[in-house]
Design an enzyme around this catalytic site. Sequence first.
Site, PDB file in Angstrom:
ATOM      1  N   ASP A   1       8.107   3.918   7.763  1.00 26.43           N
ATOM      2  CA  ASP A   1       9.404   4.233   8.347  1.00 26.43           C
ATOM      3  C   ASP A   1      10.200   5.076   7.342  1.00 26.43           C
ATOM      4  OD1 ASP A   1      11.323   2.699  10.729  1.00 26.43           O
ATOM      5  OD2 ASP A   1      12.303   3.882   9.159  1.00 26.43           O
ATOM      6  N   ILE A   2      10.861   6.111   7.846  1.00 25.98           N
ATOM      7  CA  ILE A   2      11.564   7.050   6.963  1.00 25.98           C
ATOM      8  C   ILE A   2      12.870   6.450   6.420  1.00 25.98           C
ATOM      9  CG2 ILE A   2      12.996   8.266   8.669  1.00 25.98           C
ATOM     10  CD1 ILE A   2      11.989  10.896   7.431  1.00 25.98           C
TER      11      ILE A   2
ATOM     12  N   ASN B   1      11.469  -2.914  19.829  1.00 25.30           N
ATOM     13  CA  ASN B   1      12.678  -2.755  20.639  1.00 25.30           C
ATOM     14  C   ASN B   1      12.389  -1.948  21.909  1.00 25.30           C
ATOM     15  OD1 ASN B   1      14.192  -4.008  18.588  1.00 25.30           O
ATOM     16  ND2 ASN B   1      14.477  -2.062  17.512  1.00 25.30           N
TER      17      ASN B   1
ATOM     18  N   HIS C   1      18.568  -1.855  20.911  1.00 28.71           N
ATOM     19  CA  HIS C   1      18.498  -1.202  19.591  1.00 28.71           C
ATOM     20  C   HIS C   1      17.368  -0.191  19.468  1.00 28.71           C
ATOM     21  CE1 HIS C   1      19.310  -0.815  15.282  1.00 28.71           C
ATOM     22  NE2 HIS C   1      20.400  -1.516  15.491  1.00 28.71           N
ATOM     23  N   GLN C   2      16.785   0.236  20.597  1.00 29.00           N
ATOM     24  CA  GLN C   2      15.744   1.267  20.496  1.00 29.00           C
ATOM     25  C   GLN C   2      16.403   2.626  20.318  1.00 29.00           C
ATOM     26  OE1 GLN C   2      13.112   1.593  23.898  1.00 29.00           O
ATOM     27  NE2 GLN C   2      11.620   2.834  22.768  1.00 29.00           N
TER      28      GLN C   2
ATOM     29  N   HIS D   1       6.944   1.616  19.723  1.00 23.87           N
ATOM     30  CA  HIS D   1       6.583   1.408  18.314  1.00 23.87           C
ATOM     31  C   HIS D   1       6.834  -0.029  17.915  1.00 23.87           C
ATOM     32  CE1 HIS D   1      10.760   2.829  18.509  1.00 23.87           C
ATOM     33  NE2 HIS D   1      11.006   2.052  17.463  1.00 23.87           N
ATOM     34  N   PHE D   2       5.980  -0.505  17.025  1.00 23.19           N
ATOM     35  CA  PHE D   2       6.127  -1.827  16.425  1.00 23.19           C
ATOM     36  C   PHE D   2       6.534  -1.640  14.971  1.00 23.19           C
ATOM     37  CE2 PHE D   2       4.240  -4.890  19.443  1.00 23.19           C
ATOM     38  CZ  PHE D   2       3.764  -4.009  20.398  1.00 23.19           C
TER      39      PHE D   2
END
Length: 137
Positions: A31-32, A87, A93-94, A100-101
């Site tokens: 994750d960035i 999400n 909160h998506q 994605h997980f």
Amino acid sequence: MDASNIFGKILDGEVPCHRVYEDDHTLAFLDIFPLSFGHTLVIPKQRCAYLHELSDDSAAAIGRVLPRIARAVLQATGATAYNLLQNNGAAAHQAVFHVHFHIIPRVGDAGLGVGWHPSPLAADAAAELCGRIVDAL
Ligand code: 5GP
């Protein structure tokens, strides 16, 4: 950049990522903006926004690799606890509308903050709801 399909662009190789795993059906990358060191995303190659849209094959492929990637994240970071987060919908909160997980190590205070506010479920409401879900399956 359209945040709704950034993961599609990663899949297409148009946007770079720190890839940790890839097979015919899934891709995993860091994750960035991690919540904690090791925060990793696992996505299906099937392009859909929500979990409930996934084919059985894509869902199975994700399920097959999640424990393996979680083990690797734990080993690489030294974390012993983590949350798996997925999400669906902006209200949930998506922000990126490709399934994605999140694998989010919990180290001290770093990790996923969980607001959990349970309330009791009455037996009659549970029975009625249970029936409706069973009918929908
Ligand atoms: P969501 O809130 O949709 O469940 O989470 C989306 C996640 O995608 C966030 O944790 C965010 O940091 C991550 N993210 C957004 N854009 C990018 C990107 O371009 N590259 C990577 N690696 N992660 C991203």
